[in-house]
Design a protein around this motif. Structure first.
Motif, PDB file in Angstrom:
ATOM      1  N   LEU A 120       0.824  -1.197   0.000  1.00 15.44           N
ATOM      2  CA  LEU A 120       0.000   0.000   0.000  1.00 15.44           C
ATOM      3  C   LEU A 120       0.868   1.260   0.000  1.00 15.44           C
ATOM      4  CD1 LEU A 120      -2.847   1.209   0.132  1.00 15.44           C
ATOM      5  CD2 LEU A 120      -2.655   1.134   2.629  1.00 15.44           C
ATOM      6  N   GLY A 121       1.917   1.279   0.801  1.00 13.30           N
ATOM      7  CA  GLY A 121       2.840   2.414   0.829  1.00 13.30           C
ATOM      8  C   GLY A 121       3.523   2.617  -0.517  1.00 13.30           C
ATOM      9  N   PHE A 122       3.919   1.504  -1.148  1.00 11.41           N
ATOM     10  CA  PHE A 122       4.549   1.585  -2.465  1.00 11.41           C
ATOM     11  C   PHE A 122       3.578   2.184  -3.482  1.00 11.41           C
ATOM     12  CE2 PHE A 122       5.100  -0.374  -6.663  1.00 11.41           C
ATOM     13  CZ  PHE A 122       6.351   0.114  -6.989  1.00 11.41           C
ATOM     14  N   LEU A 123       2.341   1.685  -3.484  1.00 14.49           N
ATOM     15  CA  LEU A 123       1.351   2.179  -4.439  1.00 14.49           C
ATOM     16  C   LEU A 123       1.024   3.652  -4.197  1.00 14.49           C
ATOM     17  CD1 LEU A 123      -1.076  -0.845  -4.788  1.00 14.49           C
ATOM     18  CD2 LEU A 123       0.584  -0.011  -6.456  1.00 14.49           C
ATOM     19  N   LEU A 124       0.946   4.064  -2.951  1.00 20.25           N
ATOM     20  CA  LEU A 124       0.676   5.463  -2.642  1.00 20.25           C
ATOM     21  C   LEU A 124       1.791   6.388  -3.139  1.00 20.25           C
ATOM     22  CD1 LEU A 124      -0.898   5.262   0.926  1.00 20.25           C
ATOM     23  CD2 LEU A 124      -2.038   5.853  -1.221  1.00 20.25           C
ATOM     24  N   GLY A 125       3.007   5.899  -3.189  1.00 17.66           N
ATOM     25  CA  GLY A 125       4.120   6.683  -3.717  1.00 17.66           C
ATOM     26  C   GLY A 125       4.257   6.560  -5.223  1.00 17.66           C
ATOM     27  N   PHE A 126       3.926   5.381  -5.747  1.00 18.26           N
ATOM     28  CA  PHE A 126       4.133   5.108  -7.161  1.00 18.26           C
ATOM     29  C   PHE A 126       3.070   5.753  -8.052  1.00 18.26           C
ATOM     30  CE2 PHE A 126       3.054   2.398 -10.816  1.00 18.26           C
ATOM     31  CZ  PHE A 126       4.240   2.508 -11.530  1.00 18.26           C
ATOM     32  N   LEU A 127       1.816   5.654  -7.711  1.00 22.44           N
ATOM     33  CA  LEU A 127       0.745   6.112  -8.588  1.00 22.44           C
ATOM     34  C   LEU A 127       0.812   7.607  -8.926  1.00 22.44           C
ATOM     35  CD1 LEU A 127      -2.252   3.934  -7.363  1.00 22.44           C
ATOM     36  CD2 LEU A 127      -0.902   3.690  -9.451  1.00 22.44           C
ATOM     37  N   PRO A 128       1.032   8.491  -7.965  1.00 17.00           N
ATOM     38  CA  PRO A 128       1.140   9.908  -8.354  1.00 17.00           C
ATOM     39  C   PRO A 128       2.324  10.177  -9.294  1.00 17.00           C
ATOM     40  CG  PRO A 128       0.813   9.719  -5.989  1.00 17.00           C
ATOM     41  CD  PRO A 128       1.045   8.340  -6.520  1.00 17.00           C
ATOM     42  N   GLN A 129       3.445   9.511  -9.044  1.00 17.59           N
ATOM     43  CA  GLN A 129       4.618   9.715  -9.901  1.00 17.59           C
ATOM     44  C   GLN A 129       4.375   9.147 -11.297  1.00 17.59           C
ATOM     45  OE1 GLN A 129       7.340  11.529  -9.270  1.00 17.59           O
ATOM     46  NE2 GLN A 129       6.302  12.087  -7.376  1.00 17.59           N
ATOM     47  N   TRP A 130       3.705   8.028 -11.378  1.00 15.51           N
ATOM     48  CA  TRP A 130       3.385   7.416 -12.668  1.00 15.51           C
ATOM     49  C   TRP A 130       2.453   8.325 -13.463  1.00 15.51           C
ATOM     50  CZ3 TRP A 130      -1.352   5.367 -14.462  1.00 15.51           C
ATOM     51  CH2 TRP A 130      -1.265   4.651 -15.662  1.00 15.51           C
ATOM     52  N   SER A 131       1.454   8.875 -12.784  1.00 16.07           N
ATOM     53  CA  SER A 131       0.512   9.787 -13.433  1.00 16.07           C
ATOM     54  C   SER A 131       1.239  11.039 -13.927  1.00 16.07           C
ATOM     55  CB  SER A 131      -0.595  10.164 -12.456  1.00 16.07           C
ATOM     56  OG  SER A 131      -1.449  11.115 -13.012  1.00 16.07           O
ATOM     57  N   ARG A 132       2.116  11.582 -13.115  1.00 17.08           N
ATOM     58  CA  ARG A 132       2.885  12.772 -13.492  1.00 17.08           C
ATOM     59  C   ARG A 132       3.794  12.472 -14.684  1.00 17.08           C
ATOM     60  NH1 ARG A 132       7.981  14.918 -11.603  1.00 17.08           N
ATOM     61  NH2 ARG A 132       8.042  17.145 -12.025  1.00 17.08           N
ATOM     62  N   ALA A 133       4.434  11.312 -14.664  1.00 16.51           N
ATOM     63  CA  ALA A 133       5.327  10.932 -15.769  1.00 16.51           C
ATOM     64  C   ALA A 133       4.547  10.798 -17.075  1.00 16.51           C
ATOM     65  CB  ALA A 133       6.052   9.638 -15.447  1.00 16.51           C
ATOM     66  N   ASN A 134       3.343  10.236 -17.021  1.00 18.04           N
ATOM     67  CA  ASN A 134       2.526  10.119 -18.231  1.00 18.04           C
ATOM     68  C   ASN A 134       2.145  11.491 -18.771  1.00 18.04           C
ATOM     69  OD1 ASN A 134       2.533   7.362 -18.529  1.00 18.04           O
ATOM     70  ND2 ASN A 134       0.653   7.046 -17.367  1.00 18.04           N
ATOM     71  N   GLY A 135       1.794  12.415 -17.887  1.00 17.49           N
ATOM     72  CA  GLY A 135       1.469  13.769 -18.319  1.00 17.49           C
ATOM     73  C   GLY A 135       2.656  14.458 -18.956  1.00 17.49           C
ATOM     74  N   LEU A 136       3.819  14.290 -18.368  1.00 17.55           N
ATOM     75  CA  LEU A 136       5.033  14.891 -18.921  1.00 17.55           C
ATOM     76  C   LEU A 136       5.401  14.266 -20.268  1.00 17.55           C
ATOM     77  CD1 LEU A 136       7.208  15.294 -15.709  1.00 17.55           C
ATOM     78  CD2 LEU A 136       6.057  17.101 -17.010  1.00 17.55           C
ATOM     79  N   ARG A 137       5.177  12.970 -20.413  1.00 20.22           N
ATOM     80  CA  ARG A 137       5.454  12.289 -21.683  1.00 20.22           C
ATOM     81  C   ARG A 137       4.562  12.859 -22.785  1.00 20.22           C
ATOM     82  NH1 ARG A 137       3.499   7.158 -21.124  1.00 20.22           N
ATOM     83  NH2 ARG A 137       1.702   7.817 -22.317  1.00 20.22           N
ATOM     84  N   ASP A 138       3.272  13.048 -22.471  1.00 21.03           N
ATOM     85  CA  ASP A 138       2.349  13.619 -23.457  1.00 21.03           C
ATOM     86  C   ASP A 138       2.760  15.040 -23.817  1.00 21.03           C
ATOM     87  OD1 ASP A 138       0.946  11.253 -23.359  1.00 21.03           O
ATOM     88  OD2 ASP A 138      -0.633  12.025 -22.037  1.00 21.03           O
ATOM     89  N   SER A 139       3.164  15.816 -22.822  1.00 25.57           N
ATOM     90  CA  SER A 139       3.608  17.178 -23.059  1.00 25.57           C
ATOM     91  C   SER A 139       4.863  17.195 -23.936  1.00 25.57           C
ATOM     92  CB  SER A 139       3.881  17.876 -21.726  1.00 25.57           C
ATOM     93  OG  SER A 139       4.394  19.159 -21.930  1.00 25.57           O
ATOM     94  N   LEU A 140       5.773  16.272 -23.687  1.00 30.68           N
ATOM     95  CA  LEU A 140       6.994  16.179 -24.487  1.00 30.68           C
ATOM     96  C   LEU A 140       6.665  15.819 -25.934  1.00 30.68           C
ATOM     97  CD1 LEU A 140      10.075  16.169 -24.717  1.00 30.68           C
ATOM     98  CD2 LEU A 140      10.037  13.779 -23.978  1.00 30.68           C
ATOM     99  N   GLU A 141       5.733  14.911 -26.149  1.00 36.71           N
ATOM    100  CA  GLU A 141       5.336  14.539 -27.512  1.00 36.71           C
ATOM    101  C   GLU A 141       4.728  15.738 -28.240  1.00 36.71           C
ATOM    102  OE1 GLU A 141       2.828  11.092 -27.328  1.00 36.71           O
ATOM    103  OE2 GLU A 141       4.406   9.872 -26.417  1.00 36.71           O
ATOM    104  N   ASP A 142       3.892  16.510 -27.543  1.00 38.92           N
ATOM    105  CA  ASP A 142       3.305  17.709 -28.149  1.00 38.92           C
ATOM    106  C   ASP A 142       4.385  18.723 -28.504  1.00 38.92           C
ATOM    107  OD1 ASP A 142       0.792  16.619 -27.864  1.00 38.92           O
ATOM    108  OD2 ASP A 142       0.277  17.790 -26.070  1.00 38.92           O
ATOM    109  N   THR A 143       5.341  18.897 -27.609  1.00 44.25           N
ATOM    110  CA  THR A 143       6.422  19.847 -27.854  1.00 44.25           C
ATOM    111  C   THR A 143       7.281  19.408 -29.035  1.00 44.25           C
ATOM    112  OG1 THR A 143       6.437  20.430 -25.514  1.00 44.25           O
ATOM    113  CG2 THR A 143       8.392  21.024 -26.792  1.00 44.25           C
ATOM    114  N   ARG A 144       7.551  18.124 -29.128  1.00 52.73           N
ATOM    115  CA  ARG A 144       8.336  17.616 -30.272  1.00 52.73           C
ATOM    116  C   ARG A 144       7.601  17.840 -31.582  1.00 52.73           C
ATOM    117  NH1 ARG A 144      10.663  12.052 -27.611  1.00 52.73           N
ATOM    118  NH2 ARG A 144      12.488  13.014 -26.655  1.00 52.73           N
ATOM    119  N   LEU A 145       6.276  17.647 -31.585  1.00 51.87           N
ATOM    120  CA  LEU A 145       5.495  17.883 -32.796  1.00 51.87           C
ATOM    121  C   LEU A 145       5.526  19.365 -33.168  1.00 51.87           C
ATOM    122  CD1 LEU A 145       3.649  16.883 -35.041  1.00 51.87           C
ATOM    123  CD2 LEU A 145       1.718  17.166 -33.471  1.00 51.87           C
ATOM    124  N   GLN A 146       5.393  20.238 -32.175  1.00 51.56           N
ATOM    125  CA  GLN A 146       5.465  21.675 -32.442  1.00 51.56           C
ATOM    126  C   GLN A 146       6.831  22.055 -33.006  1.00 51.56           C
ATOM    127  OE1 GLN A 146       4.517  23.570 -28.738  1.00 51.56           O
ATOM    128  NE2 GLN A 146       2.325  23.192 -28.928  1.00 51.56           N
TER     129      GLN A 146
END
Length: 150
Positions: A16-42
């Motif tokens: 439970l402690g691992f998941l509580l730390g992992f899920l927010p970071q995973w969500s943030r990393a996915n958002g940053l990945r999408d932002s990076l893809e948009d920036t590369r396209l621009q």
């Protein structure tokens, strides 16, 4: 409590402690990945526009062979980026790609009218990919000052 139950609770708490730390970071990393893809396209679309501008400049200098080489690269890049842009932008890309053979032929023949065609392509591309489209015509200058009544 018996020993197995304590181990199970400890493992569950650790998980439970691992998941509580992992899920927010995973969500943030996915958002940053999408932002990076948009920036590369621009970046890629901006580079294409720059190449069109460079091809236009070379054609205006009567360096048609260099302009032809640049436009060949532009057309290849447009084909590669076509599937990553919005449907409205795809329509404009298709319209530009439809002119490929004609533009390359004009440049290969060193036809002076190729510069005008490149200007139209540049304007069309800019209007499709920039946030603020350029006006279709040159705006009129300021109105002349009114003459005082005599």
């Amino acid at each position: 409590m018996d020993r197995n139950r304590i181990i199970t609770i400890a493992v569950g708490a650790a998980l439970l402690g691992f998941l509580l730390g992992f899920l927010p970071q995973w969500s943030r990393a996915n958002g940053l990945r999408d932002s990076l893809e948009d920036t590369r396209l621009q970046l890629r679309t901006a580079q294409i526009e720059n190449r069109i501008g460079a091809a236009l400049a070379e054609s205006l200098r009567s360096n048609y062979e260099r302009s032809r080489q640049l436009m060949t690269t532009v057309f290849s890049d447009l084909q590669a980026v076509r599937g990553q842009v919005s449907p409205a932008q795809q329509k404009e890309v298709d319209a530009i790609l439809a002119q490929r053979d004609e533009i390359i032929t004009l440049l290969a023949r060193a036809a002076p009218e190729s510069s005008q065609r490149l200007m139209l392509i540049h304007t069309r591309y800019h209007n499709a990919f920039s946030g603020d489209p350029a006006p279709a015509t040159t705006p009129a200058g300021p109105a002349p000052p009114a003459r005082p009544a005599s």
